[in-house]
Design a protein around this motif. Structure first.
Motif, PDB file in Angstrom:
ATOM      1  N   LYS A 123       9.057   1.256   7.398  1.00 33.66           N
ATOM      2  CA  LYS A 123       9.366   0.395   5.645  1.00 33.66           C
ATOM      3  C   LYS A 123      10.690  -0.277   5.866  1.00 33.66           C
ATOM      4  O   LYS A 123      10.990  -1.050   6.047  1.00 33.66           O
ATOM      5  N   HIS A 160      12.516  -4.137   6.816  1.00 35.04           N
ATOM      6  CA  HIS A 160      12.733  -5.245   5.073  1.00 35.04           C
ATOM      7  C   HIS A 160      14.338  -5.590   5.932  1.00 35.04           C
ATOM      8  O   HIS A 160      14.701  -6.637   5.625  1.00 35.04           O
ATOM      9  N   GLU A 173      -5.263  -0.765   4.961  1.00 30.67           N
ATOM     10  CA  GLU A 173      -3.838  -1.104   3.016  1.00 30.67           C
ATOM     11  C   GLU A 173      -2.889  -0.579   3.912  1.00 30.67           C
ATOM     12  O   GLU A 173      -1.812  -0.177   3.055  1.00 30.67           O
ATOM     13  N   ASP A 230      -0.777  -3.213   4.235  1.00 27.94           N
ATOM     14  CA  ASP A 230      -0.034  -3.644   3.135  1.00 27.94           C
ATOM     15  C   ASP A 230       1.113  -2.673   2.836  1.00 27.94           C
ATOM     16  O   ASP A 230       2.607  -3.089   1.844  1.00 27.94           O
ATOM     17  N   GLU A 231       1.052  -1.420   2.635  1.00 31.37           N
ATOM     18  CA  GLU A 231       2.001  -0.259   2.618  1.00 31.37           C
ATOM     19  C   GLU A 231       3.282  -0.746   2.501  1.00 31.37           C
ATOM     20  O   GLU A 231       4.373  -0.135   2.364  1.00 31.37           O
ATOM     21  N   LEU A 261       3.976  -3.046   4.509  1.00 29.56           N
ATOM     22  CA  LEU A 261       5.179  -4.791   4.307  1.00 29.56           C
ATOM     23  C   LEU A 261       5.439  -4.833   2.737  1.00 29.56           C
ATOM     24  O   LEU A 261       6.597  -5.209   2.777  1.00 29.56           O
ATOM     25  N   ASP A 262       4.944  -3.599   1.917  1.00 33.91           N
ATOM     26  CA  ASP A 262       5.021  -3.678   1.379  1.00 33.91           C
ATOM     27  C   ASP A 262       5.841  -5.507  -0.399  1.00 33.91           C
ATOM     28  O   ASP A 262       6.935  -4.825  -0.466  1.00 33.91           O
ATOM     29  N   GLY A 263       4.813  -5.841  -0.055  1.00 32.45           N
ATOM     30  CA  GLY A 263       4.897  -7.038  -0.187  1.00 32.45           C
ATOM     31  C   GLY A 263       5.508  -7.811  -0.329  1.00 32.45           C
ATOM     32  O   GLY A 263       5.902  -9.091   0.311  1.00 32.45           O
ATOM     33  N   ALA A 264       6.236  -7.187   1.261  1.00 27.43           N
ATOM     34  CA  ALA A 264       7.746  -8.447   2.236  1.00 27.43           C
ATOM     35  C   ALA A 264       6.281  -9.803   3.039  1.00 27.43           C
ATOM     36  O   ALA A 264       5.481  -8.933   2.967  1.00 27.43           O
ATOM     37  N   GLU A 265       6.824 -10.904   3.360  1.00 25.42           N
ATOM     38  CA  GLU A 265       6.511 -11.770   4.224  1.00 25.42           C
ATOM     39  C   GLU A 265       6.352 -11.722   4.789  1.00 25.42           C
ATOM     40  O   GLU A 265       8.057 -12.255   5.080  1.00 25.42           O
TER      41      GLU A 265
END
Lengths: 380, 287
Positions: free
Chosen positions: B203, B207, B224, B227-228, B230-234
């Motif tokens: 993660k 970032h 899943e 997604d975890e 990437l933690d919302g990062a595009e």
């Protein structure tokens, strides 16, 4: 500098005190294995693991592996922190039993639902050992036939040198496998009697089983009187079943090993030959040595003591080498009686006093895989 | 830093056709008789990478496989237990896992170190790390790294032994790359991150990653998990999964595909039991 810390072995020679006595006295013991081949009942000698409680709690391969590794850890007083920095390099020429057993039962494709949805197969033993002993994430399982765990030693040293790991555990693993046993017999490579490397009347290989655990490190992490000077592995493509009898491939790998170890052939105290007692392999090995050594070095074979342990012989024979020299001798070669004029040079018949020195260990296998390693025990 | 000089891939998704024997016969009809499909698959993939180029004789060969040549093991099993016959010598020899590597070396006339390695998960990543280390230390000058996995029937049984418990399709492939420490003439640089990572490390890495760097995930990363991580990062994704069924060495297919199709930088992320390995690939200008 890469240090060799030592380890533990389970083989036909039994516990350490007993195996050193065998190696010192030039004695060994085998059992008889029988098979039916093309309607004919055949029997061959075999070197089976002597753990004193065969078919009891230790009869499962994973238990053998755990037992040997644990004994090595205890012997070397390695801590959990040491182990967390220890990569794992497993050498074996066998199919992984975790998959070959269900595959064997699934010959009519009826067992699909009986198999758990869980990764099994190659790498299973390494994965189990990594989890069980809390090892570093780096692990690989080598299958390059009879050079498997010798190649694992070379790569372990490389990963230590690169600083990716601080300790390396090399495991050699080979247990009785009926298909392998019958495959060698079908190719008429098994001796009907004893194994007599380099002897004029040698009749072939006698197979054996061994499980060994060998720890290596770097001198800035863990010191040892034993060090790994270097090793080379190459592939000669003369024949898929072994080295070219003219010895060219063998001589090239031996020369290259001396070069990377930065030592001369005259510096070598003794050579642990591969010495399988197959007609062509012994010929290839001797012709190869003759192209490099100007005079016959002191050489011997461990095969009459533990049999040809295939993928396990790399680490198993290296460990036996450490134990013998630590005990003050280089072993002789049992069953050698008659000089083979075609080979000319003869192995040590009796043990030779030796407490330190430079040693070359050679291994050659199917797939044209040739491996040579140089190690040293420095004077205390 | 090490460099990728050539790439080649054979890739088949479950349900697609691939006549390996016919394809290899076009290349080398002489090398059919003693080889089986697994070996031919290895040869064909390596040929896709090297072609008719002459390799340095000292080139090493590191071949990785998830499960190795299982088909020959099944043949030996049937010979012994069903037909009550001894092993056929050609099958016994081919059951030794390094036989495929032997034939690849023989075809290309290379005599260097020849390894056959396996692992439960991350086998391609670990083999690449080993190759990178050997090149960086100067122990090898050039290494032909390959990953070969053959799809086995019945597929349902194979899936369970691979620990694949969902509905995804399996695949097979033979993907190769020629590596060296020399940049000149290279297609891309490759950096196998030496540190073993956990999800938190990955993660953090994502970032701090340059926005221009694309990201791809290995086939053992679930939706899943991705997604975890990437933690919302595009992040711009490099997508190869649509053309690839699951097999252990598919990582090499993903990397080869990026080099052949993409341009720029890629961070490839794979895991096994939540231990992560990261690989960075950066394509180089081609003249």
């Amino acid at each position: 500098m890469i240090t060799i810390l030592g380890g533990e072995i389970l083989s036909a020679l039994g516990e350490k005190e007993r195996r050193l006595k065998h190696l010192s006295d030039g004695t060994y013991s085998t059992v008889e294995k029988t098979m039916t081949l093309m309607g004919e009942d055949l029997s061959f000698a075999y070197y089976t693991i002597d753990d004193g409680e065969r078919n009891s709690a230790l009869s499962i391969p994973l238990r053998y592996l755990e037992d040997v590794v644990q004994k090595a850890i205890d012997k070397l007083s390695l801590t959990s922190d040491d182990l967390s920095r220890c990569g794992l390099f497993v050498g074996s020429a066998s199919n992984d039993l975790s998959l070959s057993l269900p595959l064997g039962q699934n010959y009519d494709n009826s067992q699909v639902e009986n198999v758990a949805c869980k990764r099994i197969g190659n790498g299973y033993y390494a994965d189990h050992l990594t989890t069980h002993f809390g090892l570093h994430d780096f692990s690989l399982t080598y299958n390059t036939a009879c050079t498997s765990s010798a190649n694992a030693v070379i790569d372990a040293a490389s990963m230590l040198e690169g600083g990716i790991i601080d300790y390396a555990l090399v495991v050699g693993f080979e247990m009785f496998a009926p298909i392998s046993f019958e495959g060698f017999a079908a190719m008429q490579l098994l001796s009907p009697g004893k194994i007599a490397p380099f002897d004029r009347d040698r009749e072939g290989i006698v197979l054996g089983e061994a499980v060994s655990a060998l720890f290596l490190s770097r001198d800035d992490v863990a010191s040892s009187p034993w060090c790994f000077h270097g090793g080379v592995s190459s592939c000669e493509t003369h024949s898929v079943t072994g080295a070219n009898p003219d010895g060219v491939g063998v001589s090239e790998v031996i020369s290259a090993a001396l070069k990377v170890a930065d030592v001369k052939e005259s510096d070598i105290t003794a050579v642990k030959a591969h010495g399988t007692a197959s007609a062509l392999n012994d010929m290839a090995e001797m012709n190869g040595m003759k192209k490099v050594f100007t005079a016959s070095p002191d050489f011997f074979s461990f095969k009459p003591y533990i049999g040809h342990t295939l993928g396990s012989c790399g680490s198993s024979e290296l460990l036996l080498m450490l134990e013998c020299v630590d005990a003050g001798f280089v072993p002789g070669t049992p069953n050698f009686v008659n000089r083979d004029e075609a080979l000319d040079w003869t192995p040590l018949k009796e043990k030779m006093p030796c407490e330190n020195g430079l040693f070359m260990l050679n291994y050659f296998g199917f797939g044209g895989n040739n491996t040579s390693i140089v190690i040293e025990k420095v004077k205390s | 830093m090490i460099y990728i000089h050539k790439t080649g891939s054979v890739n088949r998704k479950e349900g697609e056709e691939l006549d390996v024997k016919a394809a290899w016969k076009v290349v080398s009809p002489k090398m059919i008789r003693r080889t089986d499909r697994f070996i031919q698959l290895a040869l064909l993939g390596a040929y896709k990478a090297v072609g008719d180029n002459v390799l340095d004789k000292g080139t090493a060969l590191y071949m990785a496989s998830g499960q190795g040549n299982l088909a020959v093991f099944k043949r030996l099993r049937d010979q012994r237990y069903i037909h009550k016959q001894p092993p056929k010598p050609v099958d016994f020899i081919n059951s030794l896992s390094n036989t495929a590597g032997f034939y690849v070396a023989q075809y290309f006339g290379i005599y260097g170190k020849n390894l056959n390695v396996s692992r439960q998960g991350l086998v391609a990543e670990t083999t690449l790390l080993l190759a990178q280390n050997d090149l960086e230390l100067g122990k090898e000058q050039q290494i032909l790294v390959g990953g070969v996995d053959e799809l086995q029937e019945p597929v349902a049984f194979t899936k369970r032994t691979l620990g694949i418990c969902d509905e995804r399709l399996l695949g097979e492939g033979s993907n190769w790359m020629l590596l060296s420490a020399q940049q000149e003439g290279a297609l891309a640089s490759i950096d196998v991150v030496k540190k073993q990572m956990h999800a938190a490390d990955v993660k953090e890495c994502l970032h701090t990653l340059d926005k221009s760097c694309k990201v791809a995930f290995g086939l053992r990363c679930s939706k899943e998990m991705i997604d975890e991580l990437l933690d919302g990062a595009e992040r711009e994704r490099f997508v190869y999964e649509a053309s690839c069924g699951f097999y252990e060495t598919a990582t090499l297919y993903a990397l080869n595909s990026f080099i052949n199709e993409g341009e720029g930088e890629l961070l490839f992320i794979e895991n096994y039991k939540e231990n992560f390995r990261l690989i960075k690939v950066n394509t180089l200008p081609r003249f």
